[in-house]
Structure formats: C-alpha cells, structure tokens
Design an enzyme around this catalytic site. Structure first.
Site, short mmCIF file in Angstrom:
data_model
loop_
_atom_site.label_atom_id
_atom_site.label_comp_id
_atom_site.label_asym_id
_atom_site.label_seq_id
_atom_site.Cartn_x
_atom_site.Cartn_y
_atom_site.Cartn_z
N GLY B 40 14.96 8.17 7.20
CA GLY B 40 14.02 7.95 8.30
C GLY B 40 14.01 6.49 8.71
O GLY B 40 14.15 5.60 7.87
N ALA B 44 7.99 2.81 8.88
CA ALA B 44 8.08 2.69 7.44
C ALA B 44 9.54 2.59 7.00
O ALA B 44 9.91 1.68 6.25
CB ALA B 44 7.40 3.88 6.77
N GLY B 45 10.38 3.49 7.47
CA GLY B 45 11.77 3.53 7.01
C GLY B 45 12.56 2.31 7.43
O GLY B 45 13.31 1.73 6.64
N HIS B 266 -6.07 15.19 17.94
CA HIS B 266 -6.48 14.07 18.79
C HIS B 266 -7.21 14.58 20.02
O HIS B 266 -6.74 15.50 20.68
CB HIS B 266 -5.22 13.28 19.20
CG HIS B 266 -5.52 11.94 19.74
ND1 HIS B 266 -6.11 11.76 20.97
CD2 HIS B 266 -5.33 10.70 19.22
CE1 HIS B 266 -6.26 10.45 21.17
NE2 HIS B 266 -5.80 9.80 20.13
N ARG B 330 -12.33 10.65 16.23
CA ARG B 330 -11.46 11.65 16.82
C ARG B 330 -11.86 13.08 16.44
O ARG B 330 -11.90 13.96 17.29
CB ARG B 330 -10.03 11.41 16.34
CG ARG B 330 -9.45 10.15 16.93
CD ARG B 330 -8.08 9.87 16.39
NE ARG B 330 -7.53 8.71 17.10
CZ ARG B 330 -6.35 8.17 16.86
NH1 ARG B 330 -5.58 8.67 15.91
NH2 ARG B 330 -5.92 7.14 17.54
N HIS B 401 -1.81 15.87 16.22
CA HIS B 401 -1.31 14.54 16.48
C HIS B 401 -0.74 13.85 15.25
O HIS B 401 0.31 13.24 15.30
CB HIS B 401 -2.48 13.72 17.05
CG HIS B 401 -2.18 12.29 17.26
ND1 HIS B 401 -1.12 11.88 18.02
CD2 HIS B 401 -2.77 11.16 16.81
CE1 HIS B 401 -1.09 10.55 18.03
NE2 HIS B 401 -2.06 10.10 17.29
N GLU B 425 3.80 8.08 7.22
CA GLU B 425 3.05 9.33 7.43
C GLU B 425 3.48 10.41 6.45
O GLU B 425 2.75 11.35 6.17
CB GLU B 425 3.28 9.83 8.88
CG GLU B 425 2.37 10.99 9.27
CD GLU B 425 2.57 11.47 10.71
OE1 GLU B 425 3.31 10.79 11.45
OE2 GLU B 425 1.99 12.50 11.07
N ARG B 435 -7.70 9.93 9.98
CA ARG B 435 -7.17 8.58 10.18
C ARG B 435 -7.86 7.90 11.36
O ARG B 435 -8.07 8.52 12.39
CB ARG B 435 -5.67 8.64 10.43
CG ARG B 435 -5.05 7.28 10.71
CD ARG B 435 -3.55 7.35 10.85
NE ARG B 435 -3.12 8.08 12.04
CZ ARG B 435 -3.20 7.62 13.28
NH1 ARG B 435 -3.74 6.44 13.53
NH2 ARG B 435 -2.76 8.34 14.29
N LEU B 441 0.17 2.71 12.39
CA LEU B 441 1.19 1.68 12.48
C LEU B 441 1.02 0.71 11.33
O LEU B 441 1.98 0.26 10.70
CB LEU B 441 1.08 0.94 13.82
CG LEU B 441 1.19 1.82 15.07
CD1 LEU B 441 1.10 0.97 16.33
CD2 LEU B 441 2.49 2.59 15.07
#
Lengths: 196, 642, 252
Positions: B40, B44-45, B266, B330, B401, B425, B435, B441
């Site tokens: 990925g 992150a990856g 969301h 949310r 979402h 994630e 979240r 991010l």
C-alpha cells in the site's frame, strides 16, 4: 528555435526599415542599397550570419517536427483541437516551408541580381501580377507564422507573467499585422501602379 | 489468541519516550541486511516506505494502482489536525488527545491516542519541509481552521485537497528513495496471500494485474498499509479498488481483526440517484460550518424547497442540539438524517436526502464570502448534480466513509502475527468507535513517518530471524493456494454466461444487506436476519458468478471477484461483531441501547473493550476475544451535544 | 435537474495486450440516464458485454471523484471529453445527446504504451518525479512549520501548480506528445517555495533530462495541454520551467 526566431524578427525589423524607403521612391531605395553595399564587409558578415541563422531555424524546426511526430506515435481517429484558433500553431511547419520557398526565390532574384539597379529590378518584378500575388501569399504566411512564433518565442524564454500577459497578447496581433502591412504594401503599391 | 497491548509503563506523557529508550535498535550498518515489505502506498504506506528506506532498510513496496500517487488518501479534502496551538486558543497535546479519545467514545487505547497527539506536531513540520503548500496567513505563517465541530482551530489544510498534497509529499519522499534504489517499487501488484514461516510473517504472494503472473516475495517484516474495508457496502466514498483482501488474508492466517463493526458513516455526501451508481461522493464536512440542515415538517412534502415557508421547516439538528447545532459529530448528524428520512420527511426523488441550506449564510455574509469558502465544493456539487447550491439548497445523505475497525495491533503496531505490522486505516488503533474529522491523515502519517521506524527496529533488534527466501516450501505452497482460489473463481464461467450473474450484481446484494442491517443503526433482529441471509449470497456467488476471460491476463472482472469473495467472508465478522456489542457507542448505534431521549447509550460496565475476532477455519464460527480498555487518565463520560 | 435517457453509439479502441494490434469496435447503448457519469456509462456497457459472454472494456479508474488521476480516455478527439476542467469520471452524460456517436480512444503517446483497451502505462511520469521532483529531506529533524514563512500569494501559486493529478491528459492531447505541463508544474511548485531553493538548479536539469529520456516530445507552445488539463494548470508553469532550465544550464 526561439533564439534564432528572435534574431530573425530583428532582421525583419531592419529589412522592413530598408523597404520603407521604397514608399518614398525607388531612387531613395536604390540609394539605400548602394549605401549598404559600399560596406562589403558588413554585408558579407550579415548575409552569411543571416543565412546561418535562417538555416538553423529551418533545420531545427523541421527536425523538431519530425521528432515530435514520432513522440506522438499513433494519432487519434478523431482529429480535433481543444484550443480554438489553433490554425497558426498547428501549421508552423507549413507556413515555415512556404517562407523558406519564398526566401529562396526572393534571394535568387533580388540578392543575386544586379545590385547596381536593384530599384529597377524591384519595380520590374512587381509589374508581374503573379509575382506580386506570390509575394502577398508569402507575407500572409509570414504573418501567420509570426502570430504563433512571436508569442511562442516569449513563452520559451520564460516570459509569461500575469502583469505582462495582456501586453504580450496584444503584441501577438500587432507584430504580425505590422510586418504584413509594411511588406505587402510594396507589391500592392506596384500592383496598383502607384509605386515609382 | 493472546492480546498483549505492550503499552509501556510510566505516566501517559512519558510512555512513548520511555518506550523508545527501552526499545532495541538496529545498527545503521546492519539495516540494509533487513528486508521490509510494505503493501500500500497511501499516506501510511508511502511515508513508512520512505522513512524505512531513509533509515537504511531494504524496502519493497507494492501498490495496486499504476502509480503510488493514486492511493485513496489522495481524496481526503478537509485537513489534518495537529496540537501546534499556533492560534493561541487553548489547544495542547493533551486536549487533542482528549478530544480524540472522547470523539472515539472511549473505545480506544489511551497510550496510542496520546502518542498520536504527541507526534502530530512533527507531521506538520515534516510536510512543510517537503514543500506541501499548506494555506498561509498574509504574514506567511500557517493558517488553521476549526473542523468537524472542534472548539479550537487546529486543522491545517491545502484548499480542499489536503489529502492530495500530503500524499504527494509522501510520494515525493518515496520517489526519492526509489531513485536511490533503496525502495524497489512494484506497481499494479495485488497482494493475494501472506506467507508465514514458523508462525512469523516472512513474505507475500502478489498477482501482477497486467499479466496475471503470481510472484513470491520474502522479507523480515511485512507491513500492511492497505486501507479500510468500506467497500463491503458496495456504495461508499472509497475508491473502486479499496478492498479488505490483504487484511482478510492476514486474518485467515491468524491476525486478530478488531472492532469490524465500527464503520463511520459520513453525514454530508451526495445522495444516491440510481441503481447504476458506482460510488458516492463526499462533500467536505466544513460545509456544515455555514449550511443549515433541514427537512419539511410535513412527511411526504414534495414542494420545491423555496416554496416551503420558514415555519414549515424543521431545522432538526439546531432544535435538538442547541449548543452544537449543525456541527454535531458525524455519527450524530448521520443518524439524525436517517431518522428524518425514515419518518418520511426525506427530500429529493428518492426521498433519501436532507437539505443543507446556505441561503441564510449568503444573506448574512454575502455571496462572495460564501463562494470564497466553498466555491470549489459548490462547483463539484453542481458538476455531479446539475444544481447550483447558491440557487437551491444542497441535498445530502450519509454514506459509508471510513472504517475505524481493522487488524488488531499492539502499541508497536504489530498484529497478533509476529513480524506482521498494520498501519493507517488498516489497523484499529486510534479512533475507537468514531473518528474525528481531519484525524485520518494525522494517523496515517504518524504511523508511517514517526512510529513504525522505531517499533520495527525494536522487533528486528530483539527477534532472532532465520534467513528465509522464496525457495522455502511455504512460498510455493502459498502460490498454489492462490492459484487454486483463482481457478475456483473461474470454474463456473466455462459454460458461458447463461443463467449466471455478474460480480457487481452480487456485490450490490451484499452491500444492501449490510446497509440495511449493519449500517447507521443496528438491532438484534436485523443483525440475526443478516447473518442468516449472508450464506445464501455467498453460495450464489460461488455457484453462479460469471467472470469472462482467464487468470493469465489483465482481467478486471476477476480482480473484482477476488475482492468480493473476501468481502463476503469478512461481512460475517462485521455482523457478528455488531451483534455481540449490545451497546451503542460512537458510530455503532444499537436500537436496544438508547437513552429516553433516543440518544446512544454506552455500556462501560460490559463493553469497555476492543472486540477481537479470531479465524477458526472454513465454515467454523470465529471466536471473540476481548482486550479490556483501562482509562487511567481520562474518565469516560457520556457524550452529550445537547 | 432533469433526468433524461439517451441512446448512444460507441466506437471503442480494443486491444488485447501491449503486443497486439488493436482496432475499433462499435457498440450501442440504450436508456442511458443523463445523471450517470461517463465511467458509469462504461460500467453499464461492461455489464451488458459480460452478460453476453463478451470481454468487457478494460479501463483505469479508482477514486471516481476527479482527484486520483487514474482515469482518462480521449472522447471524440478530446482528452477527458468535452467539458473543461473535468476528469472523465466527473464528466456526466447530460453533456451528450441521444443519437450521439462517441469515439473512445486511449491516451496515446510514444511514452505511454497501451496495456489493454483503454489502459496505458504512464510510469514515465513517475520516473520524471523520481529524477528530482522532491525536496531532499529525511523524516525527522524538520524545523518548526512556522520557521519557514511563505507569503500567502506564493503558497497559492505553488498550490495552483501542485494540484496536478498526474493523469497524463496533457501528454495525450499534445500534438507532440510532450510532458512539459506535468514536469513544469512540479518544477514550478518547488521553485516558488523556499524549501525548494537548495536543489533548484539540479532539479530543473534532472527533471528535464529525465523527460527527454522517456521519449516525450518537445513543446511548441500549442496550449492543448492547458486546455484539457482537468485541474486548469496554466502553461505559465512551462514558462517558469523554461526559465529555471535556462538559468540552470547557462548560469550553472
């Protein structure tokens, strides 16, 4: 391309200035030519330099055209452009070749002709309807070439700034129209019999 | 399955420092001998790949798209949180920590969340240094906005394209390491299997999407950064290629899967408008800063919004939650929209939408101000719906979402399989049951830039590993498993398409089942119904799906079928998890667990834990393990936005 | 918002793999809702083809919200289709009329070999970035974000350039198959920001060299790239790149 193009535009300016003497009379033009040729060193350096610049411009232009066609690879089935009014930019190679053809003929007739009576050569030349038309067509080609070339030259030099872009976009019309008017006025004058 | 969180001792604020000090290190000269696989290339990856390569490890990175820059992190709009307190408005690391853990409804680990808040500041510095063009004040300092109902301005942003800019930053760092030959980049590769040697993760098997060729790759550690599983619902805001396959393969090889029922829905997405619809589009949450949410008071009112007078409109969020109004979290906003539509007050052709009205904001601040703030969002909305929010209210509806659930990881971000790490994630670690906006991010980059490098060194420095390459019998065996699976998928298709159904037909069916029973609100009856209906869909898939073409070529139907097969298996633990958690918390609303005012009611006595599922084998019931959560620094309180 | 149904005739480039020679195939589609996106229309076609036992059309796509840059095809001669500043996934069928014939071709260029049908290999763009499209800063040790002040107008200009999604439409539409807008946007973004100053010259040289090596054509300022760019990136970025390149190569 841009550097040689810039030199060629400067040449066009001086050529146009020289030509302008014809508006006054063939005699003045003859005087200008005589004056010019009284300095053979200048003429020889400039004409050879001009030839070199012109050749470089024409050759790199053609090579670029071939290179770019190769980079494009296969074309699209539907050939269309997203940019409106792109006739000038998409025909640079053709307008360029037309100018090349014109330059060859023009130099053969004028530059290698008898400098002593260049004024007469010119007036005789433009007596011919077809020669005048050929010249006019070439000048339209030149204007078309310039209408993309002038702006393109500035863009390549990195001259693109919101502050000046309005002026630049005006110049892209003014410059080619200026040369078109000043150059084509001569054959037109002779064609309609008002040239002396 | 043993769930050791490995949270270090000491006061909350010192845990990460203490941990780094007590962690083993790998000598810089030895790092190149260790090979890391990263699957990925999202935030992150990509950040993990770049950072590990900079530290000297031999990194192989894989992505499913044609370029690492396409990962779905790119679509994040709003921003990224950090506790910089540049605005001098009372923010601090502790407050960011507290907001995040409270926003997650006290279903996450204190130590992890605190560490996230601690490194949040380094992320901003790192991204600025990379040349990420964050929004600036006129004086040249970084600009912030308040986001998702936070009472401080701690969100950094780059127009409505923050995810894109942060990802391009991480991608540029990754590109630099690719150029330096420290990272070997494999694009258009899908991870099909995890390979274990002596119970330790030692490699993966990938399928080349262009040629269909299977390849084994060995390593000393495997890091999954493969994102969330929102596409189980078919319709979500996730990219089309987002899938659960890598995580699910790991789960079937022994990695515990935590809180799979925690799915964030969301509130501000463009409503569904037809059965052909392939995905849903999110409109940034920031719209709720100025937009007012309403529905007609009278059910079934089909008048145009402009002809419904003020007194016949129900501004239900403002009425119900006077102090937070339209800026409730949310989950609360989503649930209320569903409630209104269920009561027949939904608007639009499908009646599955509510209005988000900017008329008052335009009257108050002028059209120019509103356009400056939301112009690009309005354009995007108009492009899709052909309706201009300046002229008539937007229509919005909730959509799947983000998935807070994911592979269970300890404080070191290692799963229950030694040597297998999960970041971004893809893991469950930081967001609990819900979240907060602009935190995804932050987590992706925290894991990749600042955490994984330390914890991997600790693992490699303290674990003796035998030399293993792809000659080891486990690799051909894993490849054989993948081959068999592809053959099984294609088996039905030999007889042609007659009487068969397509991959998408079945995916839509699964999506609807999950949306109806394991969506915004869940109850025992519905979840049990879903659990009994699921096997029939699975059977239909394996018996009747038609996939044109072969496995030895670029075959997009086959790719989708493989991913759907995993979603179909995965859906079971999603439903089971939702069924087992008989409380409401965060995004997870159990109809049975509500207060008298119809608000979510948490049950800390019985459910203050992470639910971790262990795979037991084909057609065997998975087992549920629990990691009890202890709160030493904060006192779980009932969320109230009244 | 009025929803209509339209009927379409599609001529789509089909090519089995990178070695095969491709050709156009014609398909007809009925009852396409004008609320569909272009890719959803292709989904419908593929579902139909699959049900008929035929090979669906392979095309790249991912986020379907106009930001990942994965999708793209040439529709009736225009990259990403007729709507300005719109990716193919955000192009909606309401911009077409019943009875229209749509000719759908892959992004073509020598540097973008076709892998299958509408899917091309755009990894050349990645290699241009790898040549220098970054600030060489390792993780950790970055100064405080506010220690590098950037005027907001500069940040906005950098952001304009940085919004490139790397879809390759600029290359596909350029009569010369040039990648100047893509490369220019990155060089321009980093040369505007103070973070990009230390490597400014090396970057311009390296990225332009990489671009030429990949077989992209030369810029003759045709402006097609700018006209089809889904993010509206200006060719001013090419002028900035030219300036950077000249400065780096002449002044050293």
């Amino acid at each position: 391309m841009a550097i040689t193009g810039c030199c060629l535009v400067l040449f066009l300016c001086s050529h146009a200035a020289g030509n302008a003497t014809l508006f006054y009379s063939t005699q003045l033009f003859q005087a200008y030519a005589d004056q010019l040729h009284s300095h053979p060193l200048i003429v020889s350096v400039f004409s050879k330099g001009l030839f070199l610049i012109f050749a470089v411009h024409a050759i790199t232009g053609s090579l670029l055209f071939l290179q770019n066609r190769k980079a494009r690879g296969q074309g699209y089935k539907i050939q269309t452009r997203a940019v409106k009014n792109s006739q000038a930019s998409s025909t640079m190679i053709y307008s360029g070749l037309l100018i090349l053809l014109f330059a060859l003929i023009h130099t053969a007739v004028v530059s290698f002709g008898d400098h002593g009576k260049i004024g007469i050569t010119i007036s005789e030349l433009f007596d011919s309807f077809f020669v005048s038309i050929f010249y006019l067509i070439a000048f339209i080609g030149l204007a078309l070439h310039l209408s993309h070339g002038f702006w393109s030259m500035l863009q390549t030099f990195g001259v693109n700034h919101p502050r000046y872009n309005k002026l630049i976009s005006r110049l892209t019309y003014v410059v080619p129209v200026f040369f078109l008017l000043i150059f084509s006025a001569i054959p037109l004058l002779f064609l309609f019999g008002t040239g002396q | 399955m043993e769930l050791k969180s490995n949270v270090p001792a000491g006061p909350l604020a010192d845990k990460w420092d203490n941990h780094r000090f007590s962690s083993k290190l790998v000598n810089p000269a030895n790092r190149r001998k260790y090979k890391a696989i990263v699957v990925g290339t999202g935030l992150a990856g990509a950040s993990a790949s770049a950072t590990l390569a900079e530290q000297g490890y031999d990194v192989s990175t894989f992505c499913i798209q044609d370029s690492p820059r396409r990962a779905h992190s790119i679509a994040a709009q709003g921003g990224i949180n950090a506790a910089k307190n540049y605005q001098n408005d009372g923010d601090s690391i502790y407050r960011l920590f507290y907001d995040t853990i409270k926003g997650g409804d006290f279903r996450s680990r204190e130590a992890n969340v605190y560490r996230l808040a601690q490194v949040s500041n380094n992320i901003i510095d790192q991204c600025v240094a990379q040349g990420v063009p964050f929004a600036r004040e006129y004086g040249g300092t970084l600009a912030n906005r308040s986001f998702g109902g936070a009472q401080v301005s701690r969100t950094f942003y780059a127009r409505g394209q923050t995810g894109q800019q942060l990802l391009l930053g991480a991608y540029s760092a990754l590109s630099r390491q690719i150029k330096a030959a420290k990272v070997t980049m494999h694009t258009r590769q899908e991870m099909m299997e995890l390979v274990l040697v002596d119970g330790t993760a030692r490699g993966i098997v990938t399928r080349d999407i262009i040629s269909g060729k299977l390849t084994s790759h060995s390593a000393d550690v495997v890091i999954l950064a493969t994102g969330g599983y929102g596409n189980a619902y078919f319709l979500s805001t996730n990219a089309m290629a987002s899938n659960v396959t890598a995580a699910w393969r790991a789960h079937k090889k022994g990695a515990g899967f935590a809180n799979p029922c925690f799915v964030q829905i969301h509130p501000t997405c463009i409503p569904v408008h037809g059965s052909y619809q392939s995905k849903l589009t999110l409109m940034s949450e920031s719209l709720r800063n100025d937009g007012r949410v309403w529905v007609p008071k009278k059910p079934g009112d089909t008048r145009k919004p402009a002809s419904i007078p003020e007194e016949e409109r129900d501004y239900y969020l403002e009425n119900k939650y006077p102090s937070f109004g339209n800026l409730v979290p949310r989950d609360v906003a989503s649930r209320n929209a569903k409630e209104q539509c269920d009561a027949g007050k939904g608007v639009g052709s499908t009646q599955l939408a509510v209005y988000l009205d900017f008329a008052e904001a335009i009257r108050r601040d002028g059209e120019a101000t509103i356009l400056k703030k939301y112009g690009n969002l309005f354009q995007m909305y108009e492009k899709i719906t052909d309706s201009n929010p300046l002229d008539e209210p937007m229509m919005i509806y909730p959509a799947v979402h983000y998935t807070m659930g994911g592979l269970w990881v300890d404080y070191n971000l290692m799963t229950t399989i030694p040597g297998l790490f999960a970041i971004g994630e893809c893991n469950f670690s930081d967001h609990g049951a819900n979240r907060l906006g602009a935190s995804a991010l932050m987590q992706g980059l925290a894991d990749g830039y600042f955490i994984i490098g330390n914890t991997i060194a600790n693992y490699l420095g303290s674990t003796p590993l035998d030399a293993v390459d792809t000659e080891h019998p486990q690799f051909p065996q894993a490849e054989k498993q993948v081959q068999d699976r592809i053959a099984k998928l294609l088996k039905n298709s030999e007889g042609g398409p007659e009487g068969k159904i397509t991959v998408d037909d079945i995916h839509k069916e699964l999506g609807l089942l999950l949306w109806d029973h394991c969506g915004m609100s869940r109850d025992k009856e519905g979840l049990e119904k879903a659990l009994t209906e699921l096997p029939a869909i699975q059977e239909k898939f394996w018996k009747h799906v038609y996939i044109p073409g072969s496995g030895e070529e670029l075959n997009q139907s086959l790719e989708r079928a493989g991913r759907l097969a995993d979603f179909l298996e995965f859906a079971e633990i999603m439903i089971r998890d939702a069924l087992a958690r008989e409380e409401s918390c965060g995004c997870h609303l159990r109809e049975e667990s509500q207060t008298e005012e119809n608000e979510a009611k948490r049950d800390d006595n019985n459910y203050s834990h992470v639910a971790v599922w262990e795979y037991q084998g084909e057609s065997k019931e998975p087992t549920l393990h629990k990691e009890e959560l202890s709160f030493e620094n904060v006192t779980p309180s009932q969320r109230s936005y009244k | 918002m009025t929803t209509k149904s339209i009927d379409l005739s599609l001529e789509i480039w089909r090519q089995k793999d990178s070695k095969a020679t491709g050709d156009f195939e014609t398909y007809t589609l009925q009852n396409i809702s004008t609320d569909m996106s272009f890719l959803e229309m292709l989904d419908v076609l593929n579902e139909n083809l699959t049900r008929e036992g035929r090979d669906p059309v392979a095309f790249d796509h991912d986020c379907r919200e106009g930001i990942c840059g994965m999708c793209g095809a040439v529709v009736n001669g225009i990259a990403h289709g007729p709507e300005p500043e719109t990716t193919l996934c955000q192009l909606h069928m309401r911009h077409f009329n019943s009875g229209d014939t749509l000719v759908i071709e892959p992004f073509r260029s020598r540097a973008f070999p076709i892998m299958k049908d509408l899917i091309t290999d755009r990894s050349a763009l990645d290699r241009i970035i790898q040549a220098g499209g970054y600030v060489s800063v390792n993780t950790g040790g970055a100064p405080d974000g506010n220690a590098i002040p950037i005027p907001s107008t500069t940040a906005e200009l950098a952001m304009d350039a940085a919004s490139c999604i790397g879809c390759g439409a600029c290359v596909a539409s350029c009569p010369n198959g040039a990648a100047m807008l893509f490369t220019g946007a990155k060089i321009s973004q980093l040369s505007l920001l103070s973070q990009g100053q230390p490597e400014r010259k090396e970057r311009a040289m390296a990225m332009v060299t990489a671009m030429d090596k990949e077989g992209f054509g030369n810029c003759t300022n045709e402006r097609e790239c700018e006209a089809v760019c889904p993010k509206g990136i200006s060719i001013r970025n090419i002028a900035i790149m030219n300036r950077e390149y000249v400065k780096a190569s002449v002044l050293g």
